[in-house]
Write a protein that holds these residues in place. Structure first.
Motif, PDB file in Angstrom:
ATOM      1  N   UNK A 239       0.820  -1.220   0.000  1.00  0.00           N
ATOM      2  CA  UNK A 239       0.000   0.000   0.000  1.00  0.00           C
ATOM      3  C   UNK A 239       0.853   1.269   0.000  1.00  0.00           C
ATOM      4  N   UNK A 240       1.885   1.258  -0.843  1.00  0.00           N
ATOM      5  CA  UNK A 240       2.699   2.445  -1.026  1.00  0.00           C
ATOM      6  C   UNK A 240       3.877   2.559  -0.094  1.00  0.00           C
ATOM      7  N   UNK A 241       3.951   1.729   0.946  1.00  0.00           N
ATOM      8  CA  UNK A 241       5.100   1.757   1.843  1.00  0.00           C
ATOM      9  C   UNK A 241       6.081   0.667   1.408  1.00  0.00           C
ATOM     10  N   UNK A 242       7.251   1.043   0.914  1.00  0.00           N
ATOM     11  CA  UNK A 242       8.159   0.076   0.297  1.00  0.00           C
ATOM     12  C   UNK A 242       8.571  -1.039   1.246  1.00  0.00           C
ATOM     13  N   UNK A 243       8.753  -2.247   0.708  1.00  0.00           N
ATOM     14  CA  UNK A 243       9.216  -3.367   1.527  1.00  0.00           C
ATOM     15  C   UNK A 243      10.713  -3.265   1.804  1.00  0.00           C
ATOM     16  N   UNK A 244      11.185  -4.120   2.709  1.00  0.00           N
ATOM     17  CA  UNK A 244      12.615  -4.163   3.003  1.00  0.00           C
ATOM     18  C   UNK A 244      13.371  -4.935   1.930  1.00  0.00           C
ATOM     19  N   UNK A 245      12.765  -6.021   1.450  1.00  0.00           N
ATOM     20  CA  UNK A 245      13.381  -6.870   0.438  1.00  0.00           C
ATOM     21  C   UNK A 245      12.378  -7.146  -0.692  1.00  0.00           C
ATOM     22  N   UNK A 246      12.883  -7.385  -1.874  1.00  0.00           N
ATOM     23  CA  UNK A 246      12.072  -7.888  -2.992  1.00  0.00           C
ATOM     24  C   UNK A 246      12.853  -9.016  -3.662  1.00  0.00           C
ATOM     25  N   UNK A 247      12.130  -9.876  -4.369  1.00  0.00           N
ATOM     26  CA  UNK A 247      12.744 -10.967  -5.104  1.00  0.00           C
ATOM     27  C   UNK A 247      11.870 -11.343  -6.279  1.00  0.00           C
ATOM     28  N   UNK A 248      12.426 -12.099  -7.207  1.00  0.00           N
ATOM     29  CA  UNK A 248      11.690 -12.603  -8.373  1.00  0.00           C
ATOM     30  C   UNK A 248      11.816 -14.113  -8.397  1.00  0.00           C
ATOM     31  N   UNK A 249      10.686 -14.793  -8.455  1.00  0.00           N
ATOM     32  CA  UNK A 249      10.662 -16.255  -8.469  1.00  0.00           C
ATOM     33  C   UNK A 249       9.990 -16.738  -9.750  1.00  0.00           C
ATOM     34  N   UNK A 250      10.406 -17.899 -10.207  1.00  0.00           N
ATOM     35  CA  UNK A 250       9.853 -18.501 -11.418  1.00  0.00           C
ATOM     36  C   UNK A 250       8.966 -19.669 -11.027  1.00  0.00           C
ATOM     37  N   UNK A 251       7.744 -19.687 -11.573  1.00  0.00           N
ATOM     38  CA  UNK A 251       6.774 -20.744 -11.300  1.00  0.00           C
ATOM     39  C   UNK A 251       6.336 -21.396 -12.612  1.00  0.00           C
ATOM     40  N   UNK A 252       5.969 -22.646 -12.522  1.00  0.00           N
ATOM     41  CA  UNK A 252       5.282 -23.333 -13.620  1.00  0.00           C
ATOM     42  C   UNK A 252       3.787 -23.192 -13.401  1.00  0.00           C
ATOM     43  N   UNK A 253       3.072 -22.795 -14.449  1.00  0.00           N
ATOM     44  CA  UNK A 253       1.621 -22.607 -14.385  1.00  0.00           C
ATOM     45  C   UNK A 253       0.930 -23.539 -15.372  1.00  0.00           C
ATOM     46  N   UNK A 254      -0.244 -23.986 -14.995  1.00  0.00           N
ATOM     47  CA  UNK A 254      -1.133 -24.690 -15.923  1.00  0.00           C
ATOM     48  C   UNK A 254      -2.557 -24.376 -15.530  1.00  0.00           C
ATOM     49  N   UNK A 255      -3.466 -24.464 -16.506  1.00  0.00           N
ATOM     50  CA  UNK A 255      -4.881 -24.275 -16.197  1.00  0.00           C
ATOM     51  C   UNK A 255      -5.374 -25.410 -15.299  1.00  0.00           C
ATOM     52  N   UNK A 256      -6.254 -25.078 -14.395  1.00  0.00           N
ATOM     53  CA  UNK A 256      -6.827 -26.095 -13.511  1.00  0.00           C
ATOM     54  C   UNK A 256      -7.739 -27.031 -14.296  1.00  0.00           C
ATOM     55  N   UNK A 257      -7.854 -28.236 -13.815  1.00  0.00           N
ATOM     56  CA  UNK A 257      -8.797 -29.189 -14.390  1.00  0.00           C
ATOM     57  C   UNK A 257     -10.204 -28.836 -13.921  1.00  0.00           C
TER      58      UNK A 257
END
Length: 483
Positions: free
Chosen positions: A433-451
């Protein structure tokens, strides 16, 4: 010698529809500039335009911003383009003299050319060149109180042919999934930005997927030749393309690519299908010449345009006929006579880059939400097209290869650490909500549509599993002073 061959009054209704749809597309494009250009390319953007302009010449990247760039001037250009687009959409250009109407369409093209030639990787999409080439041809169509020049109609049909036939060729020459009709087993799920119906398209029976691919091949490899046949065959071919593009618009979000292609398709229709449009009634009778003809200087300009496009046509024709066909290539700095095409390769699995932040004193990472691209598994993919979300699209490319994020992804994380309001406005959800975090990161996920079962039991649209950490946790303390 008479000029009767030069005029095509049967395409006056087509011009009416074409110009309104093109003006609407321009309006979307300039609205996009006003909403997204500054945080992406502004003076403090992710890839600042001033730095880019210092490294390149006007000859290679013609843009008025070589004279001066500032975020204020950028907004002036955006607002001028938007207001001119809305005026053209409302028919104001039809009330102007020929030269003034042409000046409006020229201004729209020139302003957007300046944007695209400053836009770097954020504007390196085929629909940008397509809008510019379409917009350049539109300059010469003339307002409603003149008769449509047939040569411009032919050039628009030639452009539509290149869009469709080039796309069909690149598919047949590219991924074998297009040749064995299995491409749609994957495409709806792995395309850059799925829409609200993409999951339903993906879950359709596989025989229907194969039928869709076959229909696509027919529409892109056979139907385009019918554009140059006598009416009503050409109109029927254009109608088939409109239906196909509408289908694509429903199945995914491809910015204004489908809208511009539909716009071009209307230019191939004569009064057989569009004769009910009262185009002449929209213009005061006092503005109408006796025969709707234009001055000699306009006819000479159309002839010069035709000669120019014939010459420039050499490069896209060579590209289509050559064995090393490439997609979406501009062969000149004005983005005229381009080659088009999309999805020469089909991604089999979907990966997504997820950005997360961690506040001081907390142990739970919070996820940033994007406006269009998949993130939260319970969120239904939204309908964005014909609008365009540039950051979301580039994030899809980063998920394919992190090299696409070189030079700007780290700056994006830095902007989140600093709570940059412009960048945060590009997102749908800021968990802090506009107040910056202490840390940030980028993660990679595998996605698929749900059954269907997973959808019923948990209400999720996506199922995701973590793959790797793309960028480890970083704080402002880790950033170099010149970062």
């Amino acid at each position: 010698m008479t000029w009767d061959w030069f005029w095509a009054p049967e395409y006056d209704p087509a011009r009416f529809v074409f110009q309104r749809l093109l003006a609407a597309t321009y309006a979307l494009a300039f609205l996009n500039v006003l909403n997204q250009f500054v945080p992406l390319l502004g003076e403090r953007g992710l890839t600042p335009a001033p730095r880019f302009l210092e490294r390149v010449s006007f000859r290679r990247y013609p843009t008025l911003f070589h004279l001066h760039y500032s975020d204020r001037l950028l907004r002036v250009v955006g607002w001028c383009g938007l207001l001119l687009s809305l005026a053209a959409f409302l028919g104001a250009t039809d009330l102007l003299p020929l030269w003034a109407a042409m000046a409006v369409w020229f201004a729209l093209w020139a302003l957007y050319l300046s944007i695209v030639n400053t836009g770097q990787l954020w504007y390196a999409f085929g629909w940008e060149s397509l809008l510019l080439e379409t917009g350049f041809l539109a300059i010469f169509l003339g307002p409603a109180h003149t008769t449509t020049p047939v040569l411009v109609i032919w050039l628009l049909c030639w452009l539509l042919f290149r869009v469709e036939f080039g796309a069909g060729l690149i598919k047949m020459r590219g991924d074998p999934a297009w040749r064995d009709l299995t491409a749609l087993y994957y495409h709806h799920e792995t395309q850059p930005m799925p829409g609200p119906l993409s999951r339903a398209f993906h879950r359709a029976p596989r025989p229907l997927h194969r039928t869709e691919v076959m229909a696509n091949h027919v529409t892109q490899l056979i139907v385009p030749f019918a554009l140059f046949l006598p009416q009503p065959v050409a109109s029927a071919a254009a109608l088939a393309m409109i239906v196909t593009q509408g289908w694509l618009l429903l199945s995914g979000n491809f910015a204004w690519l489908n809208l511009v292609t539909i716009t071009l398709a209307f230019s191939a229709m004569d009064t057989t299908l569009l004769g009910w449009l009262p185009t002449q009634a929209l213009t005061p009778a006092t503005e109408l010449p006796q025969d709707g003809s234009t001055p000699l200087w306009h006819r000479a300009a159309v002839l010069a345009l035709t000669a120019l496009m014939v010459v420039l046509g050499y490069w896209p024709v060579r590209n289509m006929l050559g064995s090393g066909q490439v997609m979406n290539r501009s062969f000149n700095t004005l983005h005229l006579g381009n080659t088009y095409g999309a999805f020469g390769s089909v991604t089999r699995t979907r990966h997504e880059v997820i950005l997360e932040g961690l506040a001081t004193g907390e142990s739970e990472w919070r996820e940033y939400g994007f406006r269009g691209k998949p993130g939260e598994v319970t969120r239904r993919p939204p309908q964005i097209a014909p609008y365009h979300l540039r950051l979301d699209w580039l994030m899809w490319f980063v998920a394919i290869s992190p090299s696409y994020g070189r030079g700007w992804l780290e700056r994006l994380l830095l902007a989140l650490l600093r709570g940059d309001r412009g960048v945060l406005r590009l997102l749908r959800h800021d968990p802090f909500h506009g107040r910056p975090p202490r840390y940030v990161r980028a993660r990679l996920f595998h996605y698929r549509f749900s059954t269907p079962r997973e959808r019923r039991e948990s209400g999720v649209w996506w199922v995701r599993t973590p793959v790797t950490e793309l960028i480890p946790a970083v704080s402002l303390d880790d950033v170099a002073p010149n970062g």
